[in-house]
Design a protein around this motif. Sequence first.
Motif, mmCIF file in Angstrom:
data_model
loop_
_atom_site.group_PDB
_atom_site.id
_atom_site.type_symbol
_atom_site.label_atom_id
_atom_site.label_comp_id
_atom_site.label_asym_id
_atom_site.label_seq_id
_atom_site.Cartn_x
_atom_site.Cartn_y
_atom_site.Cartn_z
ATOM 1 N N ILE A 10 0.823 -1.206 0.000
ATOM 2 C CA ILE A 10 0.000 0.000 0.000
ATOM 3 C C ILE A 10 0.864 1.266 0.000
ATOM 4 O O ILE A 10 0.469 2.287 -0.565
ATOM 5 C CB ILE A 10 -1.001 -0.012 1.173
ATOM 6 C CG1 ILE A 10 -2.090 1.033 0.935
ATOM 7 C CG2 ILE A 10 -0.304 0.144 2.512
ATOM 8 C CD1 ILE A 10 -3.316 0.878 1.802
ATOM 9 N N SER A 11 2.050 1.188 0.563
ATOM 10 C CA SER A 11 2.943 2.350 0.564
ATOM 11 C C SER A 11 3.341 2.730 -0.860
ATOM 12 O O SER A 11 3.477 3.920 -1.185
ATOM 13 C CB SER A 11 4.188 2.081 1.412
ATOM 14 O OG SER A 11 4.863 0.942 0.927
ATOM 15 N N LYS A 14 0.397 4.580 -2.369
ATOM 16 C CA LYS A 14 0.321 5.950 -1.827
ATOM 17 C C LYS A 14 1.352 6.863 -2.486
ATOM 18 O O LYS A 14 1.051 8.010 -2.811
ATOM 19 C CB LYS A 14 0.545 5.941 -0.317
ATOM 20 C CG LYS A 14 -0.592 5.344 0.470
ATOM 21 C CD LYS A 14 -0.237 5.323 1.951
ATOM 22 C CE LYS A 14 -1.301 4.666 2.781
ATOM 23 N NZ LYS A 14 -0.922 4.599 4.200
ATOM 24 N N ALA A 15 2.558 6.354 -2.695
ATOM 25 C CA ALA A 15 3.640 7.177 -3.237
ATOM 26 C C ALA A 15 3.567 7.335 -4.754
ATOM 27 O O ALA A 15 4.129 8.294 -5.294
ATOM 28 C CB ALA A 15 4.991 6.569 -2.852
ATOM 29 N N ALA A 17 0.498 6.884 -6.884
ATOM 30 C CA ALA A 17 -0.898 6.703 -7.300
ATOM 31 C C ALA A 17 -1.120 7.057 -8.778
ATOM 32 O O ALA A 17 -1.745 6.294 -9.512
ATOM 33 C CB ALA A 17 -1.823 7.511 -6.411
ATOM 34 N N GLN A 35 -1.158 -5.126 2.549
ATOM 35 C CA GLN A 35 -0.994 -4.325 3.763
ATOM 36 C C GLN A 35 -0.499 -5.288 4.828
ATOM 37 O O GLN A 35 -1.115 -6.336 5.068
ATOM 38 C CB GLN A 35 -2.328 -3.698 4.172
ATOM 39 C CG GLN A 35 -2.217 -2.737 5.322
ATOM 40 C CD GLN A 35 -3.550 -2.062 5.606
ATOM 41 O OE1 GLN A 35 -4.606 -2.651 5.444
ATOM 42 N NE2 GLN A 35 -3.493 -0.818 6.025
#
Length: 91
Positions: A10-11, A14-15, A17, A35
């Motif tokens: 998920i990181s 987020k970074a 997208a 996750q």
Amino acid sequence: MRYSSQVKPISYLKANAAEVLTNLAEQREPMVITQNGEAKAVLQDVASYEETQETLALLKILALGNQDVIAGKVKPVADVVARLHAKRAST
């Protein structure tokens, strides 16, 4: 299709997208989002999602039709054709 090459934490989502969305649209391959090391979600482009939904709808119609056949809720083709011809002639 192997999803192992399209597994991201998920990181990463987020970074990156915007890049992820671009890649989904271009490659049309789903991406598994993890996750804490566990698969939590699958992302896919809208066109692929719509195709999947249409396919599922068709499969549901086929399954319902098959249930009708098993239940004996069928009519001979000749009867249906005759009914359609009669209906057409009356209009």
